[in-house]
Motif scaffolding. Structure first.
Motif, short mmCIF file in Angstrom:
data_model
loop_
_atom_site.label_atom_id
_atom_site.label_comp_id
_atom_site.label_asym_id
_atom_site.label_seq_id
_atom_site.Cartn_x
_atom_site.Cartn_y
_atom_site.Cartn_z
N GLN A 5 0.79 -1.24 0.00
CA GLN A 5 0.00 0.00 0.00
C GLN A 5 0.83 1.29 0.00
N PRO A 6 1.90 1.37 0.83
CA PRO A 6 2.71 2.59 0.78
C PRO A 6 3.25 2.85 -0.62
N ARG A 7 3.64 1.75 -1.28
CA ARG A 7 4.18 1.90 -2.63
C ARG A 7 3.13 2.51 -3.58
N VAL A 8 1.88 2.06 -3.43
CA VAL A 8 0.80 2.58 -4.27
C VAL A 8 0.60 4.07 -4.01
N TRP A 9 0.60 4.45 -2.72
CA TRP A 9 0.43 5.86 -2.36
C TRP A 9 1.57 6.71 -2.91
N LEU A 10 2.79 6.17 -2.82
CA LEU A 10 3.95 6.93 -3.32
C LEU A 10 3.89 7.11 -4.83
N SER A 11 3.45 6.04 -5.52
CA SER A 11 3.32 6.15 -6.98
C SER A 11 2.27 7.19 -7.34
N PHE A 16 0.85 12.51 -9.34
CA PHE A 16 0.19 13.80 -9.08
C PHE A 16 1.20 14.94 -9.23
N GLU A 17 2.39 14.77 -8.61
CA GLU A 17 3.41 15.83 -8.69
C GLU A 17 3.82 16.08 -10.14
N ASN A 18 3.99 15.00 -10.90
CA ASN A 18 4.41 15.17 -12.29
C ASN A 18 3.36 15.91 -13.11
N VAL A 19 2.09 15.49 -12.93
CA VAL A 19 1.01 16.12 -13.72
C VAL A 19 0.90 17.60 -13.37
N VAL A 20 0.91 17.90 -12.05
CA VAL A 20 0.79 19.31 -11.63
C VAL A 20 1.99 20.11 -12.15
N LEU A 59 6.81 31.02 -12.13
CA LEU A 59 8.24 30.66 -12.05
C LEU A 59 8.55 30.13 -10.65
N LEU A 60 8.02 30.82 -9.62
CA LEU A 60 8.24 30.36 -8.25
C LEU A 60 7.65 28.97 -8.04
N TRP A 61 6.42 28.76 -8.50
CA TRP A 61 5.78 27.45 -8.30
C TRP A 61 6.49 26.35 -9.07
N THR A 62 6.84 26.62 -10.35
CA THR A 62 7.52 25.56 -11.12
C THR A 62 8.88 25.25 -10.50
N SER A 63 9.59 26.30 -10.05
CA SER A 63 10.93 26.07 -9.50
C SER A 63 10.87 25.23 -8.23
N PHE A 64 10.01 25.64 -7.30
CA PHE A 64 9.99 24.94 -6.01
C PHE A 64 9.24 23.60 -6.10
N TRP A 65 8.16 23.57 -6.85
CA TRP A 65 7.45 22.30 -7.04
C TRP A 65 8.39 21.31 -7.75
N GLY A 66 9.08 21.81 -8.75
CA GLY A 66 10.06 20.97 -9.47
C GLY A 66 11.17 20.51 -8.54
N ALA A 67 11.56 21.37 -7.60
CA ALA A 67 12.61 20.98 -6.65
C ALA A 67 12.16 19.77 -5.82
N ALA A 68 10.85 19.74 -5.50
CA ALA A 68 10.33 18.59 -4.75
C ALA A 68 10.39 17.32 -5.62
N ILE A 69 10.07 17.47 -6.90
CA ILE A 69 10.14 16.31 -7.81
C ILE A 69 11.58 15.82 -7.91
N LEU B 272 8.42 18.85 -21.27
CA LEU B 272 8.15 19.86 -20.24
C LEU B 272 8.63 19.38 -18.88
N LEU B 273 8.41 18.08 -18.59
CA LEU B 273 8.82 17.55 -17.28
C LEU B 273 10.34 17.57 -17.14
N ASP B 274 11.05 17.19 -18.22
CA ASP B 274 12.53 17.24 -18.19
C ASP B 274 13.00 18.67 -17.93
N SER B 275 12.38 19.62 -18.64
CA SER B 275 12.80 21.03 -18.52
C SER B 275 12.47 21.56 -17.13
N LEU B 276 11.31 21.13 -16.60
CA LEU B 276 10.91 21.54 -15.25
C LEU B 276 11.97 21.11 -14.24
N GLN B 277 12.45 19.87 -14.39
CA GLN B 277 13.44 19.37 -13.42
C GLN B 277 14.77 20.12 -13.55
#
Lengths: 163, 431
Positions: A5-11, A16-20, A59-69, B272-277
């Protein structure tokens, strides 16, 4: 809770992070493209005073959200030249220490940024009139996500079979 | 705790943590928060505010677009067409595919502005081809690392955007300041390839027929138009840096989707995802370096550094030499962006005291730091190409020297012949 189950949640979280992230980056491209188009071709009829503000917010959201990814993928730039020469147990110890330091740093940002984050829902950005959470919220949200990902890395390094 | 000790703690903890595999961005952030705690004069929320404030700079909006344009070019077949065209144009000269590497990187530099993007794009295509043709893998990696250094020197340039945003200098002037040194860099590297290939007898491509040459040129025309549009737009004062970056993305997308058709709409989210990272990796360093730079400012570490440097000499040419040596060494150990955010505000004061043109110094500084990207122990371009070429750092270092020497010669030329950098911006924008 089953072992899988944890694995499913993490996936699900990763998806979700990638799509957003892709949507945010796409919006950034669209807003700036539109701003340039209007400035060059439609400047006589209309102007987009809000475009610059929204672009900076995205730019702020993509930078920091991307940093989490990137933190989820464990791919932030690190110098491995020295640690690669150590034995595996020493490397593992250093990685876990690094993870704990990162978590401590992120928790400082989360706790110290909380008042700004909370108040940003009621303050307004000057050009767009939107709440300033569009600027001040990105780092706070990203830090929370990064704490989760770093804790998962630390657990995986501590007990490799559990995660 | 006294100021000297705090400065020591700041630098030792940042460097120490980075070398113990704490990611560079976090090492800068942790060191900054540690010193803020020890100082006790400021709330820790300053770190949060500075991180947000540093990233939310209007000028930085251009950076993700240049990274995105680079990714579209690689996956959309633009790089492959440029390689084919360059093979026909210069592949038959001594140095063959290494000449091609230089020319392709020169053209790519006119579109993407990032050496990492250029190295990834050209390395993945050219290193396997060079190995197949009989070039040693370490030589292939070394020439691409050196050639990719042109990325942020020939306009457009992410390095100049960051430098201009920090120092409040005109980005258009900085872009044009890099144009002539960038072209000279390409010519010098081609000369080095020629001499090395002749010495070791490395292969060259057959001379193409006129028909083949024409066909490859026609095929590459849509790709070759992009640097012309971008550089022409900036030269003509039509585009700002951000607008040029947007035009680059739009044009690269149209060419890749509609002209070459090497990429489909379904692949766009992946690009886009590659560039985002890539954007996120860079901006987390920018954010944390912003806090680090601010801590240096409140500790007045800059005054100490400026006082020390100005105390050494009153001659501009000596101070430039000292700064070059200092940053060639620092560039080997510290990330380019972090170096810029930490030291650029201090150095602008130093060079102003010596009457050195700020655009001239900006080009020297960015060029100097870019050289650090191809050198060990902390050269990001080097790391990337070691993986692509599948070689060790030792093998890479053996092949790197002629190209490193060439770039240092160029750095000296740029340092001591200011006309190379200031003539073009003054011509276009006036003095």
């Amino acid at each position: 809770m089953s072992a899988g189950q944890p694995r499913v949640w993490l996936s699900a979280l990763a998806a979700f992070e990638n799509v957003v992230g892709v949507i945010m980056f796409g919006l950034l491209v669209a807003v700036v493209l539109l701003g340039v188009f209007v400035r060059f071709f439609l400047y006589r009829w209309t102007h987009m005073a809000w475009a610059d503000e929204i672009a900076r917010a995205l730019l702020l959201w993509t930078s920091f959200w991307g940093a989490a990814i990137v933190q989820r993928e464990d791919r932030h730039i690190a110098i491995e030249l020295l640690t690669d020469r150590f034995s595996r147990p020493v490397q593992r110890f250093l990685w876990i220490m690094s993870d704990l330091l990162i978590i401590a740093f992120l928790l400082v940002l989360v706790s110290q940024g909380w008042p700004l984050f909370r108040d940003s829902f009621v303050r307004q950005a000057p050009a767009s009139g939107l709440p300033t959470v569009i600027f001040d919220g990105a780092l706070w949200v990203a830090c929370v996500l990064m704490v989760v990902h770093t804790a998962i890395h630390a657990t995986a390094r501590w007990r490799p079979r559990d995660v | 705790m006294n100021t000297e000790l705090l400065i020591t703690v700041l630098f030792v903890s940042a460097f120490g943590l980075a070398f113990l595999r704490v990611p560079v961005a976090f090492a800068l952030g942790v060191a900054s928060v540690l010193v803020l705690l020890l100082m006790g004069r400021f709330p820790l929320s300053v770190a949060y505010v500075k991180m947000v404030g540093t990233v939310g700079t209007t000028t930085f909006v251009a950076i993700p677009f240049f990274l995105l344009a680079g990714n579209i070019m690689t996956q959309g077949g633009i790089t492959a067409r440029l390689v084919d065209f360059s093979k026909a144009a210069v592949g038959w000269i001594w140095g063959g595919l290494s000449q091609v590497a230089v020319v392709v990187n020169m053209i790519m530099a006119g579109m993407s502005g990032s050496d990492l993007a250029d190295a990834a794009a050209t390395g993945s295509v050219l290193i396997p081809a060079m190995k197949k043709s009989g070039y040693p893998a370490n030589y292939a990696a070394a020439i691409i690392a050196a050639a990719a250094t042109m990325g942020p020197i020939i306009p457009p340039s992410i390095g100049f955007i960051i430098y201009g945003a920090i120092t409040d200098l005109s980005i258009g002037r900085l872009f044009l300041g890099g144009a002539i040194p960038g072209v000279i860099m390409g010519l010098l590297l081609m000369g080095t390839c020629y001499v090395t290939a002749k010495r070791y007898g490395w292969p060259k491509e057959p001379v193409p027929s006129a028909r083949e040459m024409a066909s490859r040129f026609v095929d590459a025309v849509p790709a070759l138009m992009l640097p012309l549009i971008i550089i022409g737009g900036i030269l003509g004062g039509v585009f700002t840096a951000t607008e040029a970056s947007v035009v680059a993305v739009a044009y690269a997308l149209v060419v890749s989707l509609l002209v070459y058709r090497d990429v489909s709409l379904r692949q766009v989210p992946g690009i886009l995802l590659d560039s985002l990272q890539q954007t996120a990796v860079l901006f987390l360093i920018i954010a944390c370096a912003g806090v680090f730079g601010w801590v240096i400012t409140v500790l007045h570490a800059g005054d100490a550094i400026i006082g020390f440097l100005t105390g050494l000499t009153s001659r501009p040419w000596i101070i430039l030499l000292l700064l070059n040596v200092l940053f060639l060494i620092l560039g080997c150990f510290v990330d380019v962006t972090a170096n810029m955010l930490i030291f650029a505000p201090l150095l602008t004061k130093v060079v102003a005291a010596y009457g050195i043109d700020p655009i001239h110094f900006g080009v020297i500084f960015v060029l100097n730091l870019q050289i650090g990207l191809m050198t060990p122990p902390y050269g990001l371009t080097m790391f990337l190409l070691l993986r692509v070429a599948n070689i060790t750092m030792g093998e890479y270092i053996r092949a790197m020297w002629p190209f490193l020497a060439t770039l240092v010669v160029l750095l000296m030329l740029v340092t001591y012949v200011p006309q190379l950098t200031v003539w073009l911006p003054n011509l276009v924008f006036g003095k």
